[in-house]
Design a protein around this motif. Structure first.
Motif, PDB file in Angstrom:
ATOM      1  N   THR A   1     139.098 -11.949  63.000  1.00  0.00           N
ATOM      2  CA  THR A   1     139.427 -12.782  63.733  1.00  0.00           C
ATOM      3  C   THR A   1     140.100 -14.185  63.192  1.00  0.00           C
ATOM      4  N   SER A   2     141.091 -14.709  63.525  1.00  0.00           N
ATOM      5  CA  SER A   2     141.877 -15.993  62.659  1.00  0.00           C
ATOM      6  C   SER A   2     141.422 -17.338  63.592  1.00  0.00           C
ATOM      7  N   GLY A   3     140.666 -17.102  64.875  1.00  0.00           N
ATOM      8  CA  GLY A   3     140.318 -18.227  65.512  1.00  0.00           C
ATOM      9  C   GLY A   3     141.338 -18.420  66.793  1.00  0.00           C
ATOM     10  N   LEU A   4     141.293 -19.775  67.368  1.00  0.00           N
ATOM     11  CA  LEU A   4     142.078 -20.262  68.355  1.00  0.00           C
ATOM     12  C   LEU A   4     143.706 -20.372  67.954  1.00  0.00           C
ATOM     13  N   SER A   5     144.281 -19.659  69.106  1.00  0.00           N
ATOM     14  CA  SER A   5     145.796 -19.912  68.966  1.00  0.00           C
ATOM     15  C   SER A   5     146.682 -19.983  70.315  1.00  0.00           C
ATOM     16  N   ASN A   6     147.841 -20.390  70.378  1.00  0.00           N
ATOM     17  CA  ASN A   6     148.764 -20.386  71.394  1.00  0.00           C
ATOM     18  C   ASN A   6     148.113 -21.088  72.736  1.00  0.00           C
ATOM     19  N   ASN A   7     147.554 -22.323  72.520  1.00  0.00           N
ATOM     20  CA  ASN A   7     147.209 -23.268  73.668  1.00  0.00           C
ATOM     21  C   ASN A   7     148.357 -23.818  74.431  1.00  0.00           C
ATOM     22  N   THR A   8     148.058 -23.765  75.856  1.00  0.00           N
ATOM     23  CA  THR A   8     149.196 -24.051  76.629  1.00  0.00           C
ATOM     24  C   THR A   8     148.910 -25.720  76.968  1.00  0.00           C
ATOM     25  N   GLY A   9     147.730 -26.279  76.680  1.00  0.00           N
ATOM     26  CA  GLY A   9     147.106 -27.554  76.986  1.00  0.00           C
ATOM     27  C   GLY A   9     146.197 -27.929  76.043  1.00  0.00           C
ATOM     28  N   GLY A  10     145.769 -29.349  76.010  1.00  0.00           N
ATOM     29  CA  GLY A  10     144.609 -29.616  75.115  1.00  0.00           C
ATOM     30  C   GLY A  10     145.152 -29.624  73.579  1.00  0.00           C
ATOM     31  N   THR A  11     144.322 -29.962  72.784  1.00  0.00           N
ATOM     32  CA  THR A  11     144.732 -29.887  71.330  1.00  0.00           C
ATOM     33  C   THR A  11     143.673 -29.173  70.516  1.00  0.00           C
ATOM     34  N   ILE A  12     144.093 -28.088  69.639  1.00  0.00           N
ATOM     35  CA  ILE A  12     143.240 -27.298  68.789  1.00  0.00           C
ATOM     36  C   ILE A  12     142.865 -28.243  67.655  1.00  0.00           C
ATOM     37  N   THR A  13     141.725 -28.375  67.540  1.00  0.00           N
ATOM     38  CA  THR A  13     141.341 -29.554  66.265  1.00  0.00           C
ATOM     39  C   THR A  13     140.688 -28.667  65.290  1.00  0.00           C
ATOM     40  N   SER A  14     140.344 -27.463  65.494  1.00  0.00           N
ATOM     41  CA  SER A  14     139.899 -26.403  64.221  1.00  0.00           C
ATOM     42  C   SER A  14     139.866 -25.009  64.562  1.00  0.00           C
ATOM     43  N   ALA A  15     139.504 -24.341  63.904  1.00  0.00           N
ATOM     44  CA  ALA A  15     139.727 -22.552  64.128  1.00  0.00           C
ATOM     45  C   ALA A  15     139.091 -22.354  65.420  1.00  0.00           C
ATOM     46  N   ASN A  16     137.808 -23.109  65.821  1.00  0.00           N
ATOM     47  CA  ASN A  16     137.209 -22.528  66.807  1.00  0.00           C
ATOM     48  C   ASN A  16     137.055 -23.803  67.784  1.00  0.00           C
ATOM     49  N   SER A  17     137.716 -24.795  67.901  1.00  0.00           N
ATOM     50  CA  SER A  17     137.595 -25.839  68.747  1.00  0.00           C
ATOM     51  C   SER A  17     138.969 -26.481  69.390  1.00  0.00           C
ATOM     52  N   ILE A  18     138.873 -26.854  70.559  1.00  0.00           N
ATOM     53  CA  ILE A  18     139.667 -27.633  71.311  1.00  0.00           C
ATOM     54  C   ILE A  18     139.333 -28.604  72.121  1.00  0.00           C
ATOM     55  N   LEU A  19     140.341 -29.617  72.156  1.00  0.00           N
ATOM     56  CA  LEU A  19     140.091 -30.895  72.774  1.00  0.00           C
ATOM     57  C   LEU A  19     140.900 -31.008  74.062  1.00  0.00           C
ATOM     58  N   VAL A  20     140.310 -31.041  75.374  1.00  0.00           N
ATOM     59  CA  VAL A  20     141.299 -31.296  76.298  1.00  0.00           C
ATOM     60  C   VAL A  20     141.006 -32.515  77.152  1.00  0.00           C
ATOM     61  N   CYS A  21     141.683 -33.265  78.144  1.00  0.00           N
ATOM     62  CA  CYS A  21     141.393 -34.049  79.073  1.00  0.00           C
ATOM     63  C   CYS A  21     140.977 -33.557  80.194  1.00  0.00           C
ATOM     64  N   ASP A  22     140.114 -34.487  80.775  1.00  0.00           N
ATOM     65  CA  ASP A  22     139.389 -34.233  82.070  1.00  0.00           C
ATOM     66  C   ASP A  22     140.544 -33.815  83.077  1.00  0.00           C
ATOM     67  N   GLY A  23     140.462 -32.957  83.802  1.00  0.00           N
ATOM     68  CA  GLY A  23     141.298 -32.515  84.659  1.00  0.00           C
ATOM     69  C   GLY A  23     142.454 -31.761  84.231  1.00  0.00           C
ATOM     70  N   GLU A  24     142.609 -31.412  82.750  1.00  0.00           N
ATOM     71  CA  GLU A  24     143.682 -30.697  82.284  1.00  0.00           C
ATOM     72  C   GLU A  24     143.671 -29.370  82.231  1.00  0.00           C
ATOM     73  N   ALA A  25     144.406 -28.720  82.960  1.00  0.00           N
ATOM     74  CA  ALA A  25     144.616 -27.104  82.857  1.00  0.00           C
ATOM     75  C   ALA A  25     145.202 -26.628  81.465  1.00  0.00           C
ATOM     76  N   PHE A  26     144.450 -25.830  80.873  1.00  0.00           N
ATOM     77  CA  PHE A  26     144.719 -25.236  79.656  1.00  0.00           C
ATOM     78  C   PHE A  26     144.417 -23.564  79.631  1.00  0.00           C
ATOM     79  N   CYS A  27     145.042 -22.975  78.587  1.00  0.00           N
ATOM     80  CA  CYS A  27     144.870 -21.577  78.196  1.00  0.00           C
ATOM     81  C   CYS A  27     144.994 -21.766  76.632  1.00  0.00           C
ATOM     82  N   VAL A  28     143.888 -20.750  76.076  1.00  0.00           N
ATOM     83  CA  VAL A  28     144.003 -20.729  74.625  1.00  0.00           C
ATOM     84  C   VAL A  28     143.493 -19.092  74.267  1.00  0.00           C
ATOM     85  N   ASP A  29     144.063 -18.666  73.284  1.00  0.00           N
ATOM     86  CA  ASP A  29     143.925 -17.372  73.006  1.00  0.00           C
ATOM     87  C   ASP A  29     142.890 -17.236  71.836  1.00  0.00           C
ATOM     88  N   VAL A  30     142.197 -16.172  71.748  1.00  0.00           N
ATOM     89  CA  VAL A  30     141.281 -15.628  70.600  1.00  0.00           C
ATOM     90  C   VAL A  30     141.816 -14.144  70.381  1.00  0.00           C
TER      91      VAL A  30
END
Length: 796
Positions: free
Chosen positions: A288-317
Motif C-alpha cells: 500500500t502507498s498510503g492515503l490518496s484521493n481525499n475529497t475534504g481535509g488535508t493529507i498531512t502524511s502517508a497515513n494522516s489526514i487533518l479535517v475540520c470539525d463538521g467537515e465531511a470527507f472521503c479518503v482512499d487506502v
C-alpha cells in the motif's frame, strides 16, 4: 519449544519486595512459559479511581495450555499490590491462516502454526498518583534470531491519574502474531486507538525481562531495540512499522506508545512486546502507498489526514498485490471507531478502501486500522496500515494550498514568483517558508536564495493546507570572454579556447568561416574571421557564446637561397634575380659590402653571402634568403703582339711577343704551313663537318668560334697533308692555307691563290671573317648556316 530450567527458588530470591507475595505463582508460570509469543497491558477508566486493566497474551498453541496470571501494581505514592491468579479466559484463535486451513492449526490438533489470544482482565482502584506502573512478566521466551538466549518477558503500562483523572490508555486493536515474508518489505500497523483524543507518540524500545527488576535483554549481533530487524522504522505519529527481513526466524519487536495531554504532559503509556515470525513465503505480500484521493481535509502524511470539525470527507487506502489473479480481502475497524462512517471497498486487486466520515473533535485524534489479506493458503500474506484522523475546531471551506510543483531556475536567471508556480487553484494570502524553515517572501531570487523545497501554507482557522515548490538551480553556462588572435599565415595552429578570456566551460562547440576540428585554428587551411564558441545551457539557462576574432597577416617572402659564380671582370648583376621562388620586392640587402640598388658589382664589391630581408608585419617574423657570390679571377692573355721573322730565323718565345702580363696558358695554331696562307681547318669527327679552329702550330691562323655550328664543306675534292677534304671523312687535322687578298680589299671581295682552295670573305668593319663559297672558284668550300661560325684572324 524451549522450556525454562531456571530454579524457581533462586529467581524468587532475586525479586524485589514488590513481587515477594507472588513468587510462588510466578515460579509456577515460569516452567510453562516458552509458548508465550507476545503481550500488552492496557486500562480503561470506569469512573472515579476504578480501572479495568486488561492483559492481552498471545500463546503458541504448540506449547502447554495457558495458566492463571498475576498483574503487579506500584505507584510513587508508596502503594504497591498484585492481583494474582487471574483466571484463564476463553481463548480466541488468531492464527494467520486462510479460512480453509484454520481447522489444521495446532490450536485444533493439526500441524499448521496456530496462535490463540487470551485476554485477562481485572478491576482495580488506583488512587490519584502520577506514577502508577502496572506490570506482568514471565521467565522465558521462544528462540529468536535477534535476542541472545531465551530471556524472560516483561511488559508494563503507566498512568498519571493525578494529572489526568480517569484517563483511558491507548488500545491495540490488532490482536495477532504476524507471519511475514523473508526478503519482502513488511508494512504493519498496531491499530492503536485512544478514546480521549490525546496525542500519541510511538517509539521502538529494548525488550525487557524481570531480574527481578525490569532489565533490557541482550540483543544478538547488530540487532538492538531501535533496530530489532533489518531496516526497521516506526512512524512516531501513526505507529506504522516497516522493515525488510533477510533471515528467516522469530524476531522480538517492542513498541512503546506514550500519551500526552493538550498541555504536553505525559499522562500514560503502554507497550507491546511481540514476536514476528519471518517465513519463506510462496507468494508476494500485498503493498500500500498510503492515503490518496481525499475529497475534504488535508493529507498531512502517508497515513494522516487533518479535517475540520463538521467537515465531511472521503479518503482512499489502496492495496495492490503483485501476484496476478490475487483477490484481496479488506478488514478495518473504521466503522467501529468512527460513528456514522461509511466504508466502501472497490475492486479486488487493486482493492481500494474508501472511508467517508464527518470530522468530530469528540473523536480526535483517532487511528483507524486497515488490513489487506491475499487469501494464500495455508499462510496468508497480510499488510496493514493506519488512517490517523485529526479533527480541528473551526469550520468553513477547507483551505487550498494548490498542487506541488517543480521549477528549474538558472543561477543567472530572473526572480521567480513561487505562488505562480503552484498547480491547481491555491488560496491567496498564505505564507512561505524556505528550505531552512525560515519565513520567505515567496519571490525566489537565484542569486541569493538556496535551492530546495519552498513550502506554501494556508489556513481556514482549523485546517492548514500545504503545498511546495521545489526549486532546482542550474548552473549558467560560461563561454568565457571574447578574445582576439593576430596570426601570421605561416603560424602554427592555435587552440581557440585558450584565446578566450575568463573561465570558459569545456565541451562547447565552435562555428565560424571554416569548420573547426579539435578546437584548433590552422592558418594553413582555415579562413580568418570571427569564430564563435557556444556552450549549451540546461533549461531554463540560455546558451552562452563568446567570440575569437582571428586576423591573419601575410607572411613575407624573401625567396629561395641562390648562388652566383662571377668573373672578377664580369658586369654587375641584380642580386634579386639570383634568388629562387618569388621574393617580395622592397626588401633590404646586407652582406660583406654595402649593396646599392640591389646590384652586385665584382669590380667594387667583396664576394660572400648577401642576405635579402623582407620585413614581416607583426606577428609575422622577417623573412630572409641568401645569395652566395663566388668570384673567379679573370684570365690575362696579355696584349696582342707582332713578330716578323725570316723563315730561317731562330725560334722565338711567343709569350714574350705579347704585351702586358699574360698568365701562363696554352698555345694553339696551324697544324701545317703553306706559303701565304694563314687559315687553319680542322678535320671533323666521322660523320661530322669540318670546323675552322686555331692551328696548333700556326698562331697566325684563324679559327671558327663555337662548337661546330659552322661546317666547312669541300668542293674540289683536293687532298692536302694526308687529310681528306670530303665532309665527314677521315680523322685528325687537315690544314688548308687560305691567303688574304689584302687588308684594304672591300667586303665581299674574293680572290684566287695558287694551291689554295678556300675562299675568305672580307668582313664588315669590326666583324670576323666568314668562310663561304668562292665566287670565282666553284671548287672552293663554304660554311653552311647563317654565320654562327666566325673566323678570327691572328696574324693580322
Amino acid at each position: 519449544m524451549h522450556r525454562s530450567a531456571l530454579n524457581p527458588d533462586s529467581r524468587w530470591l532475586r525479586r524485589t519486595l514488590l513481587f515477594v507475595g507472588f513468587s510462588f505463582a510466578w515460579a509456577f508460570q515460569s516452567v510453562r512459559a516458552a509458548h508465550y509469543s507476545g503481550g500488552s497491558l492496557t486500562y480503561q477508566c470506569l469512573g472515579g479511581n476504578q480501572y479495568l486493566v486488561t492483559l492481552d497474551l498471545f500463546v503458541d498453541c504448540s506449547g502447554v495450555a495457558p495458566i492463571p496470571q498475576t498483574i503487579n501494581f506500584a505507584s510513587d505514592c508508596g502503594t504497591s499490590f498484585s492481583v494474582a491468579n487471574l483466571p484463564v479466559p476463553a481463548g480466541t484463535e488468531v492464527s494467520q491462516l486462510c479460512a480453509a486451513s484454520i481447522a489444521n492449526s495446532t490450536c485444533n490438533g493439526g500441524a499448521l502454526p496456530g496462535i490463540q489470544h487470551f485476554q485477562y482482565q481485572t478491576v482495580v482502584n488506583l488512587g490519584a498518583c502520577d506514577d502508577w506502573t502496572m506490570s506482568w512478566s514471565i521467565c522465558c521466551r521462544n528462540n529468536t534470531v535477534n535476542l541472545s538466549g531465551t530471556p524472560g518477558m516483561y511488559i508494563e503500562a503507566t498512568l498519571a491519574n493525578a494529572t489526568a483523572p480517569c484517563n483511558n490508555s491507548p488500545v491495540f486493536t490488532d490482536q495477532s502474531i504476524p507471519y511475514v515474508c523473508v526478503n519482502q518489505t513488511v508494512n504493519y500497523n498496531y491499530g492503536v486507538t485512544e478514546p480521549d483524543g490525546n496525542t500519541l507518540v510511538y517509539s521502538l524500545i529494548d525488550a525487557r525481562y524481570a531480574a527481578p527488576n525490569p532489565t533490557p535483554v541482550v540483543y544478538a549481533g547488530a540487532y538492538s531495540g531501535g533496530n530489532p530487524v533489518n531496516g526497521a522504522t516506526l512512524d512516531p505519529n501513526t505507529g506504522q512499522l516497516t522493515f525488510f527481513p533477510t533471515v528467516q526466524g522469530n524476531y522480538v519487536i517492542t513498541v512503546l506508545v506514550e500519551e500526552y495531554d493538550s498541555n504536553g504532559n505525559l499522562i500514560g503509556s503502554v507497550m507491546r512486546d511481540q514476536m514476528f515470525v519471518v517465513l519463506n513465503c510462496t507468494g508476494q505480500t500485498p503493498t500500500t502507498s498510503g492515503l490518496s484521493n481525499n475529497t475534504g481535509g488535508t493529507i498531512t502524511s502517508a497515513n494522516s489526514i487533518l479535517v475540520c470539525d463538521g467537515e465531511a470527507f472521503c479518503v482512499d487506502v489502496t492495496f495492490t498485490d503483485p501476484d496476478p489473479g490475487t483477490t484481496l480481502t479488506i478488514t478495518t475497524n473504521a466503522t467501529n471507531l468512527l460513528p456514522g462512517s461509511v466504508l466502501n471497498v472497490t475492486g479486488t486487486n487493486p482493492a481500494v478502501a474508501t472511508i467517508c466520515w464527518t470530522g468530530d473533535v469528540n473523536f480526535s485524534p483517532v487511528n483507524v486500522y486497515v488490513q489487506a489479506s491475499d487469501g494464500s493458503c495455508p499462510l496468508e500474506n497480510v499488510v496493514s496500515t493506519s488512517v490517523n484522523i485529526t479533527s480541528s475546531p473551526g469550520g468553513g471551506p477547507p483551505p487550498n494550498a494548490g498542487l506541488d510543483a517543480l521549477v528549474a531556475s538558472c543561477e543567472s536567471g530572473a526572480i521567480i514568483d513561487l505562488f505562480g508556480q503552484l498547480g491547481g487553484a491555491p488560496d491567496a494570502g498564505g505564507t512561505w517558508t524556505d528550505p531552512g524553515n525560515l519565513v520567505h517572501n515567496g519571490m525566489f531570487d537565484p542569486a541569493s536564495d538556496p535551492a530546495g523545497a519552498y513550502v506554501y501554507s494556508v489556513s481556514n482557522g482549523c485546517l492548514t493546507a500545504f503545498a511546495q515548490v521545489t526549486v532546482a538551480i542550474n548552473a549558467a553556462p560560461d563561454a568565457g570572454i571574447d578574445g582576439n588572435s593576430n596570426l601570421c599565415e605561416s603560424s602554427a595552429p592555435i587552440n581557440l579556447l585558450a584565446q578566450l578570456g575568463g573561465t570558459p566551460d569545456a565541451g562547447g562547440a565552435w562555428s565560424g568561416p571554416s569548420p573547426v576540428v579539435g578546437g584548433q585554428y590552422d592558418p594553413a587551411t582555415m579562413t580568418p574571421g570571427v569564430y564563435t564558441y557556444t556552450v549549451t545551457g540546461t533549461a531554463p539557462c540560455a546558451n552562452a557564446t563568446a567570440d575569437v576574432t582571428v586576423v591573419e597577416s601575410a607572411a613575407p617572402d624573401a625567396g629561395l637561397d641562390g648562388n652566383s659564380n662571377l668573373c672578377e671582370s664580369s658586369a654587375a648583376i641584380n642580386l634579386l634575380a639570383q634568388l629562387g621562388g618569388t621574393p617580395d620586392a622592397g626588401g633590404a640587402w646586407s652582406g660583406p659590402s654595402p649593396v646599392v640598388g640591389g646590384q652586385y658589382d665584382p669590380a667594387t664589391m667583396t664576394p660572400g653571402v648577401y642576405t635579402y630581408t623582407v620585413t614581416g608585419t607583426a606577428p609575422c617574423a622577417n623573412a630572409t634568403a641568401d645569395v652566395t657570390v663566388v668570384e673567379n679571377a679573370a684570365p690575362d692573355a696579355g696584349l696582342d703582339g707582332n713578330s716578323t721573322l725570316c723563315e730561317s730565323s731562330a725560334a722565338i718565345n711567343l709569350l714574350a711577343q705579347l704585351g702586358g702580363t699574360p698568365d701562363a696558358g696554352a698555345w694553339n695554331g696551324a697544324a701545317g704551313r703553306h706559303a701565304g696562307c694563314g687559315w687553319c681547318v680542322e678535320r671533323p669527327e666521322p660523320g661530322g663537318g669540318r670546323t675552322v679552329r686555331p692551328g696548333d702550330d700556326d698562331p697566325r691562323g684563324v679559327y671558327l668560334h663555337g662548337d661546330g655550328h659552322g661546317t666547312l664543306r669541300e668542293r674540289d675534292g683536293r687532298r692536302d697533308g694526308g687529310g681528306e677534304r670530303g665532309a665527314g671523312r677521315g680523322s685528325g687535322r687537315e690544314q688548308h692555307p687560305v691567303r688574304e687578298l689584302g687588308g684594304d680589299q672591300p667586303a665581299g671581295a674574293a680572290g684566287r691563290h695558287a694551291g689554295c682552295g678556300w675562299c675568305v670573305e672580307r668582313p664588315e668593319p669590326g666583324g670576323g671573317r666568314t668562310v663561304r663559297p668562292g665566287d670565282d672558284d666553284p671548287r672552293g668550300v663554304h660554311l653552311h648556316g647563317d654565320g654562327h661560325g666566325t673566323l678570327r684572324e691572328r696574324d693580322g
